[in-house]
Design an enzyme around this catalytic site. Structure first.
Site, PDB file in Angstrom:
ATOM      1  N   ASP A 212      20.135  16.756 -21.173  1.00 22.20           N
ATOM      2  CA  ASP A 212      21.456  17.296 -20.866  1.00 22.20           C
ATOM      3  C   ASP A 212      22.797  16.480 -20.460  1.00 22.20           C
ATOM      4  OD1 ASP A 212      19.848  19.752 -20.786  1.00 22.20           O
ATOM      5  OD2 ASP A 212      19.095  19.550 -18.639  1.00 22.20           O
ATOM      6  N   GLU A 213      22.609  15.441 -21.286  1.00 24.91           N
ATOM      7  CA  GLU A 213      23.677  14.479 -21.154  1.00 24.91           C
ATOM      8  C   GLU A 213      24.928  14.872 -21.599  1.00 24.91           C
ATOM      9  OE1 GLU A 213      20.738  13.729 -22.308  1.00 24.91           O
ATOM     10  OE2 GLU A 213      19.882  12.153 -21.528  1.00 24.91           O
ATOM     11  N   GLY A 214      24.982  15.720 -22.614  1.00 23.96           N
ATOM     12  CA  GLY A 214      26.139  16.283 -23.455  1.00 23.96           C
ATOM     13  C   GLY A 214      26.075  15.887 -24.876  1.00 23.96           C
ATOM     14  N   LYS A 215      24.551  15.589 -25.143  1.00 24.85           N
ATOM     15  CA  LYS A 215      24.469  15.539 -26.873  1.00 24.85           C
ATOM     16  C   LYS A 215      24.958  16.345 -27.786  1.00 24.85           C
ATOM     17  CE  LYS A 215      19.919  15.583 -25.633  1.00 24.85           C
ATOM     18  NZ  LYS A 215      20.121  15.575 -24.453  1.00 24.85           N
ATOM     19  N   GLY A 216      25.044  17.616 -27.439  1.00 20.58           N
ATOM     20  CA  GLY A 216      25.464  18.759 -28.244  1.00 20.58           C
ATOM     21  C   GLY A 216      26.962  18.362 -28.653  1.00 20.58           C
TER      22      GLY A 216
ATOM     23  N   ASN B 194      12.692  23.638 -26.183  1.00 20.54           N
ATOM     24  CA  ASN B 194      12.859  23.222 -24.889  1.00 20.54           C
ATOM     25  C   ASN B 194      14.384  22.725 -24.871  1.00 20.54           C
ATOM     26  OD1 ASN B 194      12.107  21.122 -26.659  1.00 20.54           O
ATOM     27  ND2 ASN B 194      11.010  20.071 -25.133  1.00 20.54           N
ATOM     28  N   ALA B 195      14.866  22.144 -25.878  1.00 22.10           N
ATOM     29  CA  ALA B 195      16.343  21.670 -25.747  1.00 22.10           C
ATOM     30  C   ALA B 195      17.327  22.944 -25.813  1.00 22.10           C
ATOM     31  CB  ALA B 195      16.503  21.018 -27.052  1.00 22.10           C
ATOM     32  N   GLY B 196      18.439  22.314 -25.087  1.00 20.20           N
ATOM     33  CA  GLY B 196      19.506  23.242 -24.936  1.00 20.20           C
ATOM     34  C   GLY B 196      20.542  22.526 -25.113  1.00 20.20           C
ATOM     35  N   HIS B 197      21.357  22.810 -26.345  1.00 21.15           N
ATOM     36  CA  HIS B 197      22.729  21.904 -26.593  1.00 21.15           C
ATOM     37  C   HIS B 197      23.806  22.702 -26.942  1.00 21.15           C
ATOM     38  CE1 HIS B 197      19.813  18.514 -28.355  1.00 21.15           C
ATOM     39  NE2 HIS B 197      19.395  18.995 -27.408  1.00 21.15           N
ATOM     40  N   THR B 198      24.942  22.129 -25.880  1.00 23.90           N
ATOM     41  CA  THR B 198      26.086  23.216 -25.725  1.00 23.90           C
ATOM     42  C   THR B 198      27.067  22.358 -26.752  1.00 23.90           C
ATOM     43  OG1 THR B 198      25.268  23.554 -23.538  1.00 23.90           O
ATOM     44  CG2 THR B 198      27.560  24.430 -24.177  1.00 23.90           C
TER      45      THR B 198
ATOM     46  N   GLN C 116      16.314  16.091 -25.739  1.00 24.41           N
ATOM     47  CA  GLN C 116      15.731  15.657 -24.496  1.00 24.41           C
ATOM     48  C   GLN C 116      16.407  14.041 -23.978  1.00 24.41           C
ATOM     49  OE1 GLN C 116      13.030  17.054 -26.452  1.00 24.41           O
ATOM     50  NE2 GLN C 116      14.122  18.841 -25.638  1.00 24.41           N
TER      51      GLN C 116
ATOM     52  N   GLY D  32      18.049  27.900 -17.318  1.00 25.85           N
ATOM     53  CA  GLY D  32      18.907  28.450 -16.122  1.00 25.85           C
ATOM     54  C   GLY D  32      18.510  27.572 -14.689  1.00 25.85           C
TER      55      GLY D  32
ATOM     56  N   ASP E 170      34.987  13.925 -15.386  1.00 18.28           N
ATOM     57  CA  ASP E 170      35.911  14.864 -14.889  1.00 18.28           C
ATOM     58  C   ASP E 170      35.268  15.427 -13.511  1.00 18.28           C
ATOM     59  OD1 ASP E 170      34.377  15.910 -17.099  1.00 18.28           O
ATOM     60  OD2 ASP E 170      34.966  18.012 -16.116  1.00 18.28           O
TER      61      ASP E 170
HETATM   62  P1  GDP Z   1      22.737  18.506 -23.987  1.00 17.21           P
HETATM   63  O1  GDP Z   1      21.270  18.887 -23.977  1.00 17.21           O
HETATM   64  O2  GDP Z   1      22.682  16.900 -23.919  1.00 17.21           O
HETATM   65  O3  GDP Z   1      23.366  18.687 -25.314  1.00 17.21           O
HETATM   66  O4  GDP Z   1      23.525  18.885 -22.923  1.00 17.21           O
HETATM   67  P2  GDP Z   1      23.544  20.392 -22.433  1.00 17.21           P
HETATM   68  O5  GDP Z   1      24.398  21.402 -23.272  1.00 17.21           O
HETATM   69  O6  GDP Z   1      22.290  20.912 -21.988  1.00 17.21           O
HETATM   70  O7  GDP Z   1      24.420  20.422 -21.078  1.00 17.21           O
HETATM   71  C1  GDP Z   1      25.689  19.660 -21.030  1.00 17.21           C
HETATM   72  C2  GDP Z   1      26.594  20.631 -20.155  1.00 17.21           C
HETATM   73  O8  GDP Z   1      27.903  19.851 -19.794  1.00 17.21           O
HETATM   74  C3  GDP Z   1      27.199  21.691 -21.130  1.00 17.21           C
HETATM   75  O9  GDP Z   1      27.389  22.837 -20.414  1.00 17.21           O
HETATM   76  C4  GDP Z   1      28.308  21.265 -21.549  1.00 17.21           C
HETATM   77  O10 GDP Z   1      29.278  22.133 -22.111  1.00 17.21           O
HETATM   78  C5  GDP Z   1      28.903  20.521 -20.648  1.00 17.21           C
HETATM   79  N1  GDP Z   1      29.660  19.302 -21.057  1.00 17.21           N
HETATM   80  C6  GDP Z   1      29.560  18.290 -22.020  1.00 17.21           C
HETATM   81  N2  GDP Z   1      30.605  17.283 -21.691  1.00 17.21           N
HETATM   82  C7  GDP Z   1      31.053  17.612 -20.769  1.00 17.21           C
HETATM   83  C8  GDP Z   1      32.188  16.894 -19.930  1.00 17.21           C
HETATM   84  O11 GDP Z   1      32.634  15.809 -20.214  1.00 17.21           O
HETATM   85  N3  GDP Z   1      32.924  17.658 -18.742  1.00 17.21           N
HETATM   86  C9  GDP Z   1      32.388  18.517 -18.319  1.00 17.21           C
HETATM   87  N4  GDP Z   1      32.690  19.139 -17.252  1.00 17.21           N
HETATM   88  N5  GDP Z   1      31.344  19.245 -18.943  1.00 17.21           N
HETATM   89  C10 GDP Z   1      30.823  18.768 -19.960  1.00 17.21           C
HETATM   90  P1  IMO Z   2      17.920  18.831 -23.857  1.00 17.18           P
HETATM   91  O1  IMO Z   2      17.637  18.489 -25.418  1.00 17.18           O
HETATM   92  C1  IMO Z   2      16.395  18.571 -19.702  1.00 17.18           C
HETATM   93  C2  IMO Z   2      12.064  18.780 -19.199  1.00 17.18           C
HETATM   94  C3  IMO Z   2      11.517  19.834 -18.522  1.00 17.18           C
HETATM   95  C4  IMO Z   2      10.338  19.263 -17.831  1.00 17.18           C
HETATM   96  C5  IMO Z   2       9.775  18.312 -18.972  1.00 17.18           C
HETATM   97  C6  IMO Z   2       8.686  18.820 -19.890  1.00 17.18           C
HETATM   98  O2  IMO Z   2      18.620  20.084 -23.567  1.00 17.18           O
HETATM   99  O3  IMO Z   2      18.818  17.675 -23.286  1.00 17.18           O
HETATM  100  P2  IMO Z   2       8.756  20.535 -21.735  1.00 17.18           P
HETATM  101  O4  IMO Z   2       9.192  22.064 -21.938  1.00 17.18           O
HETATM  102  O5  IMO Z   2       9.408  19.529 -22.798  1.00 17.18           O
HETATM  103  O6  IMO Z   2       7.325  20.204 -21.773  1.00 17.18           O
HETATM  104  O7  IMO Z   2       9.087  20.246 -20.370  1.00 17.18           O
HETATM  105  O8  IMO Z   2      10.969  17.934 -19.765  1.00 17.18           O
HETATM  106  N1  IMO Z   2      13.031  18.917 -20.404  1.00 17.18           N
HETATM  107  C7  IMO Z   2      14.046  18.898 -20.423  1.00 17.18           C
HETATM  108  N2  IMO Z   2      15.313  18.571 -19.513  1.00 17.18           N
HETATM  109  N3  IMO Z   2      16.983  18.625 -21.022  1.00 17.18           N
HETATM  110  C8  IMO Z   2      15.996  19.053 -22.093  1.00 17.18           C
HETATM  111  O9  IMO Z   2      16.460  19.158 -23.181  1.00 17.18           O
HETATM  112  C9  IMO Z   2      14.786  19.125 -21.602  1.00 17.18           C
HETATM  113  N4  IMO Z   2      13.421  19.290 -22.461  1.00 17.18           N
HETATM  114  C10 IMO Z   2      12.435  19.251 -21.712  1.00 17.18           C
HETATM  115  O10 IMO Z   2      12.436  20.397 -17.456  1.00 17.18           O
HETATM  116  O11 IMO Z   2      10.662  18.462 -16.769  1.00 17.18           O
HETATM  117 MG    MG Z   3      20.438  20.599 -22.616  1.00 18.98          MG
END
Ligand code: GDP
Ligand code: IMO
Ligand code: MG
Length: 424
Positions: free
Chosen positions: A12-16, A37-41, A224, A302, A333
């Site tokens: 969830d670093e912001g890869k999407g 398991n991934a959720g890329h925004t 991940q 969620g 920010d």
């Molecule tokens: P991913 O799994 O690495 O793609 O990241 P996620 O989408 O799960 O979570 C990143 C969240 O941070 C998402 O809701 C993005 O819209 C949001 N996001 C990404 N970059 C920034 C940023 O620079 N600032 C803020 N406030 N939100 C960001």
């Molecule tokens: P993105 O791509 C954050 C975590 C789960 C759990 C562990 C194992 O959006 O960054 P799993 O369902 O893979 O067997 O769960 O890994 N996890 C993530 N945490 N971002 C993700 O994906 C994750 N995918 C798995 O929360 O701790």
């Molecule tokens: Mg994510």
């Protein structure tokens, strides 16, 4: 030029967002590991997209998207993802390729994930319950695996599913007292997925090598984070694939030598979802402040994300194993309004200072972070688009981290939108 983007923390670093930005200069975006398991925004203007299996390049209508062999794909999520984009007038037809070697996540994988987590109670891993671990286990075990190629011969698949489901029912019944599942119901679903997915299923390794030979530029999208890597993360609190950049060659069939640039993505602080060691976690007002301000709730489940200070020991390790050339730091920010920021520069373990991250969970649980401090800032950064226009303390915070992780930070996020990114 070929790129690979990977998370350097716990996901969830912001890869999407970063992939969507770099995809502008690329022809092809490839997912190579993990599953739904991934959720890329990706946020473009007022539209927000949450991608679970489709590569984050999907939002750009001319980008070819590949789901390579290393992914485990839940066809239901995949078909829903394609339809959700279609409703926003984004078609994946004729630009999506799914490897015939992708392993298919079926109902019994999700059921096993759930049953096992429930039975573990307090010692559960906190998985996303998307069937990831059980599907990869079937892949490694081979005998009961189903791959995308198997959707091509439905008669054979029907017979195979009968054997697999009978086996799973015996095991789940004996171990968890679970109700039996019906093979024909799972088969009927597969039949409907096959109708929708067969046109996309192909040999993606051949496709990628031909594309690279022909000068196309490819962007590999990690899922991940590196600290969730099955071999190099905080085992057993990891996912079931090599989610660092080390998984890219095996997960795509393209050797890392053909990638010109490895880009790591971090947040300006740390988050983690699910169980496992997290040395810089702040279970206090600071953690709550970051969670609220950064909207730190999982894109897939969620769940509230655990929040803490930036950990330079962990990120340096991830950058080292990933041969990372440069870093994109998101969410700068979000830190506005905190009086003083902390950056973990080393751990104290058994009275000794350590700067090389011990991925061993037992050792990591004994680590006490040694912090540097940095003065905070109050200004809203969301409209800044030049590094030198950031408040001096925000600039210094980035430079201080850069020095500790010895990798250039070349992009900085100041908001979720594509446009809210500063390039250095
Ligand atoms: P991913 O799994 O690495 O793609 O990241 P996620 O989408 O799960 O979570 C990143 C969240 O941070 C998402 O809701 C993005 O819209 C949001 N996001 C990404 N970059 C920034 C940023 O620079 N600032 C803020 N406030 N939100 C960001
Ligand atoms: P993105 O791509 C954050 C975590 C789960 C759990 C562990 C194992 O959006 O960054 P799993 O369902 O893979 O067997 O769960 O890994 N996890 C993530 N945490 N971002 C993700 O994906 C994750 N995918 C798995 O929360 O701790
Ligand atoms: Mg994510």
């Amino acid at each position: 030029m070929n790129h690979c983007v990977v998370g350097l923390q716990w996901g969830d670093e912001g890869k999407g967002k970063v992939v969507d930005i770099i995809a502008e200069q690329c022809d092809i975006v490839v997912r190579y590991s993990g599953g739904a398991n991934a959720g890329h925004t990706v946020v473009v203007g007022d539209s927000k997209f949450a991608l679970h299996l489709l590569p984050s390049g999907s939002i750009r209508p001319d980008t070819i998207c590949v789901i390579a062999n290393g992914v485990v794909a839940d066809p239901e999520v995949l078909v829903n993802g394609i339809e959700q984009l279609a409703r926003k007038n984004i078609s994946m037809d004729s630009r999506l390729l799914i490897s015939e070697n992708v392993h298919v996540v079926l109902d019994y994988h999700k059921k096993e994930d759930q049953l096992r987590e429930e039975s573990l109670g307090k010692s559960k891993l906190g998985t996303t319950i998307r069937g990831i671990g059980p599907c990869y286990a079937d892949k490694v075990g081979r005998s009961y695996a189903v791959r995308m190629a198997d959707l091509r011969d439905l008669n054979k698949l029907k017979a195979r599913l009968e054997i697999i489901v009978e086996y799973k029912n015996k095991v789940f019944g004996a171990v968890y007292g679970a109700e039996p599942m019906k093979a024909d119901e799972i088969f009927e679903k597969c039949k409907s997925y096959a109708d929708r997915l067969l046109p996309f299923i192909t040999d993606t390794t051949e496709y990628l090598h031909k594309a690279i030979t022909n000068g196309k530029s490819v962007l590999f999208e990690g899922a991940q984070g590196s600290l969730l890597d099955l071999d190099h993360g905080t085992f057993p609190f990891v996912t079931s694939s090599n989610s660092s950049s080390l998984g890219m060659p095996a997960g795509s069939g393209v050797p890392s030598r053909l990638v010109d640039k490895f880009i790591g993505v971090v947040k300006a602080y740390s988050t983690r979802v699910g169980a496992g060691p997290f040395p810089t976690e702040q279970e206090n007002e600071t953690g709550q402040y970051i969670r609220d301000k950064g909207h730190e709730y999982g894109t897939t489940t969620g769940r509230p994300r655990r929040c803490g200070w930036f950990d330079a020991v962990a990120v340096s390790y991830a950058a080292t194993i990933g041969a990372i050339d440069s870093i994109a730091m998101m969410h700068l920010d979000t830190l506005a309004g905190l009086k003083e920021l902390k950056i973990c520069r080393a751990y104290k373990i058994n009275g000794q200072e350590k700067t090389f991250f011990p991925a061993n969970t037992e050792i990591l649980l004994q680590a006490t972070p040694i912090y540097e401090t940095a003065p905070g800032w109050d200004e809203d950064l969301s409209k800044v688009n030049d590094f030198h226009d950031l408040p001096a303390n925000a600039q210094n915070y980035v430079c201080q981290i850069e020095e500790l992780i010895r990798t250039p930070i070349t992009a900085i996020g100041v908001g979720p939108k594509r446009s809210q990114t500063i390039f250095r």
